[in-house]
Scaffold this motif. Structure first.
Motif, PDB file in Angstrom:
ATOM      1  N   ALA A  31       0.856  -1.181   0.000  1.00 21.84           N
ATOM      2  CA  ALA A  31       0.000   0.000   0.000  1.00 21.84           C
ATOM      3  C   ALA A  31       0.893   1.231   0.000  1.00 21.84           C
ATOM      4  O   ALA A  31       1.953   1.238   0.626  1.00 21.84           O
ATOM      5  N   THR A  32       0.473   2.258  -0.701  1.00 25.54           N
ATOM      6  CA  THR A  32       1.193   3.530  -0.710  1.00 25.54           C
ATOM      7  C   THR A  32       0.537   4.482   0.283  1.00 25.54           C
ATOM      8  O   THR A  32      -0.582   4.243   0.752  1.00 25.54           O
ATOM      9  N   VAL A  33       1.215   5.563   0.590  1.00 27.15           N
ATOM     10  CA  VAL A  33       0.649   6.587   1.460  1.00 27.15           C
ATOM     11  C   VAL A  33      -0.687   7.053   0.885  1.00 27.15           C
ATOM     12  O   VAL A  33      -1.681   7.168   1.610  1.00 27.15           O
ATOM     13  N   GLU A  34      -0.740   7.298  -0.404  1.00 24.88           N
ATOM     14  CA  GLU A  34      -1.971   7.777  -1.044  1.00 24.88           C
ATOM     15  C   GLU A  34      -3.099   6.753  -0.918  1.00 24.88           C
ATOM     16  O   GLU A  34      -4.266   7.130  -0.765  1.00 24.88           O
ATOM     17  N   ASP A  35      -2.773   5.458  -0.983  1.00 26.97           N
ATOM     18  CA  ASP A  35      -3.781   4.411  -0.826  1.00 26.97           C
ATOM     19  C   ASP A  35      -4.466   4.487   0.534  1.00 26.97           C
ATOM     20  O   ASP A  35      -5.629   4.091   0.671  1.00 26.97           O
ATOM     21  N   VAL A 117       5.921   2.628  17.859  1.00 26.88           N
ATOM     22  CA  VAL A 117       5.118   1.561  17.257  1.00 26.88           C
ATOM     23  C   VAL A 117       4.781   1.955  15.821  1.00 26.88           C
ATOM     24  O   VAL A 117       4.469   3.117  15.538  1.00 26.88           O
ATOM     25  N   PHE A 118       4.843   0.971  14.927  1.00 28.48           N
ATOM     26  CA  PHE A 118       4.613   1.180  13.503  1.00 28.48           C
ATOM     27  C   PHE A 118       3.546   0.212  13.004  1.00 28.48           C
ATOM     28  O   PHE A 118       3.581  -0.976  13.341  1.00 28.48           O
ATOM     29  N   ASP A 119       2.631   0.696  12.188  1.00 35.17           N
ATOM     30  CA  ASP A 119       1.643  -0.154  11.514  1.00 35.17           C
ATOM     31  C   ASP A 119       1.951  -0.138  10.025  1.00 35.17           C
ATOM     32  O   ASP A 119       1.844   0.908   9.379  1.00 35.17           O
ATOM     33  N   HIS A 120       2.348  -1.289   9.484  1.00 37.35           N
ATOM     34  CA  HIS A 120       2.674  -1.437   8.066  1.00 37.35           C
ATOM     35  C   HIS A 120       1.449  -1.975   7.342  1.00 37.35           C
ATOM     36  O   HIS A 120       0.732  -2.822   7.886  1.00 37.35           O
ATOM     37  N   PHE A 121       1.226  -1.531   6.087  1.00 41.24           N
ATOM     38  CA  PHE A 121       0.014  -1.913   5.370  1.00 41.24           C
ATOM     39  C   PHE A 121       0.300  -2.462   3.979  1.00 41.24           C
ATOM     40  O   PHE A 121       1.157  -1.952   3.256  1.00 41.24           O
ATOM     41  N   LYS A 122      -0.483  -3.504   3.636  1.00 41.98           N
ATOM     42  CA  LYS A 122      -0.494  -4.043   2.274  1.00 41.98           C
ATOM     43  C   LYS A 122      -1.940  -4.252   1.864  1.00 41.98           C
ATOM     44  O   LYS A 122      -2.815  -4.478   2.706  1.00 41.98           O
ATOM     45  N   LYS A 123      -2.189  -4.195   0.558  1.00 47.22           N
ATOM     46  CA  LYS A 123      -3.549  -4.209   0.026  1.00 47.22           C
ATOM     47  C   LYS A 123      -4.060  -5.616  -0.291  1.00 47.22           C
ATOM     48  O   LYS A 123      -3.392  -6.383  -0.982  1.00 47.22           O
ATOM     49  N   VAL A 124      -5.266  -5.901   0.199  1.00 41.39           N
ATOM     50  CA  VAL A 124      -6.025  -7.063  -0.262  1.00 41.39           C
ATOM     51  C   VAL A 124      -6.697  -6.665  -1.566  1.00 41.39           C
ATOM     52  O   VAL A 124      -6.706  -7.393  -2.541  1.00 41.39           O
ATOM     53  N   ASP A 125      -7.256  -5.438  -1.558  1.00 46.69           N
ATOM     54  CA  ASP A 125      -7.848  -4.819  -2.744  1.00 46.69           C
ATOM     55  C   ASP A 125      -7.895  -3.316  -2.472  1.00 46.69           C
ATOM     56  O   ASP A 125      -7.337  -2.860  -1.474  1.00 46.69           O
ATOM     57  N   GLY A 126      -8.556  -2.552  -3.317  1.00 42.43           N
ATOM     58  CA  GLY A 126      -8.568  -1.099  -3.175  1.00 42.43           C
ATOM     59  C   GLY A 126      -9.243  -0.582  -1.920  1.00 42.43           C
ATOM     60  O   GLY A 126      -9.028   0.563  -1.535  1.00 42.43           O
ATOM     61  N   ASP A 127     -10.055  -1.417  -1.282  1.00 44.26           N
ATOM     62  CA  ASP A 127     -10.796  -0.981  -0.097  1.00 44.26           C
ATOM     63  C   ASP A 127     -10.500  -1.789   1.154  1.00 44.26           C
ATOM     64  O   ASP A 127     -11.160  -1.612   2.178  1.00 44.26           O
ATOM     65  N   THR A 128      -9.528  -2.682   1.098  1.00 45.32           N
ATOM     66  CA  THR A 128      -9.187  -3.522   2.254  1.00 45.32           C
ATOM     67  C   THR A 128      -7.676  -3.652   2.343  1.00 45.32           C
ATOM     68  O   THR A 128      -7.022  -3.925   1.340  1.00 45.32           O
ATOM     69  N   VAL A 129      -7.148  -3.435   3.545  1.00 45.74           N
ATOM     70  CA  VAL A 129      -5.721  -3.620   3.775  1.00 45.74           C
ATOM     71  C   VAL A 129      -5.506  -4.508   4.994  1.00 45.74           C
ATOM     72  O   VAL A 129      -6.359  -4.588   5.884  1.00 45.74           O
ATOM     73  N   TYR A 148      -1.541  -8.547  14.083  1.00 48.91           N
ATOM     74  CA  TYR A 148      -2.083  -8.566  12.728  1.00 48.91           C
ATOM     75  C   TYR A 148      -3.529  -8.078  12.765  1.00 48.91           C
ATOM     76  O   TYR A 148      -4.335  -8.565  13.566  1.00 48.91           O
ATOM     77  N   PHE A 149      -3.860  -7.140  11.872  1.00 49.73           N
ATOM     78  CA  PHE A 149      -5.217  -6.595  11.844  1.00 49.73           C
ATOM     79  C   PHE A 149      -5.575  -6.220  10.418  1.00 49.73           C
ATOM     80  O   PHE A 149      -4.777  -6.354   9.503  1.00 49.73           O
ATOM     81  N   TRP A 150      -6.801  -5.743  10.230  1.00 48.30           N
ATOM     82  CA  TRP A 150      -7.255  -5.343   8.896  1.00 48.30           C
ATOM     83  C   TRP A 150      -8.064  -4.063   9.011  1.00 48.30           C
ATOM     84  O   TRP A 150      -8.593  -3.728  10.089  1.00 48.30           O
ATOM     85  N   LEU A 151      -8.115  -3.345   7.906  1.00 43.09           N
ATOM     86  CA  LEU A 151      -8.934  -2.127   7.787  1.00 43.09           C
ATOM     87  C   LEU A 151      -9.729  -2.207   6.498  1.00 43.09           C
ATOM     88  O   LEU A 151      -9.209  -2.678   5.479  1.00 43.09           O
ATOM     89  N   GLU A 152     -10.974  -1.723   6.557  1.00 40.08           N
ATOM     90  CA  GLU A 152     -11.804  -1.612   5.348  1.00 40.08           C
ATOM     91  C   GLU A 152     -12.241  -0.165   5.203  1.00 40.08           C
ATOM     92  O   GLU A 152     -12.687   0.459   6.177  1.00 40.08           O
ATOM     93  N   ARG A 153     -12.103   0.353   4.004  1.00 33.75           N
ATOM     94  CA  ARG A 153     -12.427   1.749   3.728  1.00 33.75           C
ATOM     95  C   ARG A 153     -13.913   1.995   3.977  1.00 33.75           C
ATOM     96  O   ARG A 153     -14.772   1.224   3.552  1.00 33.75           O
ATOM     97  N   GLU A 154     -14.197   3.085   4.689  1.00 36.34           N
ATOM     98  CA  GLU A 154     -15.590   3.475   4.900  1.00 36.34           C
ATOM     99  C   GLU A 154     -16.089   4.223   3.680  1.00 36.34           C
ATOM    100  O   GLU A 154     -15.373   5.052   3.115  1.00 36.34           O
ATOM    101  N   LYS A 155     -17.273   3.913   3.277  1.00 37.14           N
ATOM    102  CA  LYS A 155     -17.869   4.549   2.080  1.00 37.14           C
ATOM    103  C   LYS A 155     -18.542   5.841   2.455  1.00 37.14           C
ATOM    104  O   LYS A 155     -19.103   6.010   3.481  1.00 37.14           O
TER     105      LYS A 155
END
Length: 155
Positions: A31-35, A117-129, A148-155
């Motif tokens: 994931a990029t900063v912009e993502d 503390v650092f949280d690193h992110f990678k993309k499952v898809d455009g709305d889930t990391v 290990y955790f996940w985030l989903e973009r709020e619409k």
């Protein structure tokens, strides 16, 4: 099985292992900063990490990335049902998001202002990391095990 199917399977698993999550992580796109910009709801994998109990106690909802230098890492559900940034909860304070090398890749990484503390992110898809929290976890959670955790973009 697709990456999304593997993610969904691990998210609903009773006790996924770090090895299973690391295997998924290695197959995800960085994931990029912009993502990361935007508001995200979150959850974690059922690994019984001490962070889970703490985040449940404070009613953690997710994270807000309003700009690279304007991140609310601890967004909670209030008693009246609203959602708000809580700078005092769990030492959350504020944060920023940078591109930082982790496991040989440059990923979008949330850096807490108040703790190492650092949280690193990678993309499952455009709305889930998927996120991996690392750093000086022992003073905060009593363990140095990665979270290990996940985030989903709020619409």
């Amino acid at each position: 099985m697709s990456t999304r199917e593997r993610f969904d399977e691990l998210r609903s698993a009773v006790a996924p292992t770090p090895a299973q999550l690391d295997e998924l992580w290695s197959d995800l796109e960085v994931a990029t900063v912009e993502d990361m910009l935007g508001h995200w709801a979150g959850g974690d994998f059922a690994m019984e990490h001490p962070a889970s109990a703490l985040l449940e106690k404070i009613k953690w909802h997710g994270k807000w990335f309003d700009g690279p230098l304007d991140v609310s890492p601890i967004v909670v559900r209030s008693d009246d049902g609203g959602i708000e940034a809580n700078a005092a909860a769990a030492g959350g304070g504020a944060a920023s998001v940078w591109s930082v090398e982790f496991r040989g890749e440059s990923t979008a990484t949330m850096v807490y202002d108040a703790m190492g503390v650092f949280d690193h992110f990678k993309k499952v898809d455009g709305d889930t990391v998927v996120g991996i929290m690392n750093g000086k976890l022992e003073p905060v959670f009593g363990t140095n095990d990665l979270y290990y955790f996940w985030l989903e973009r709020e619409k």
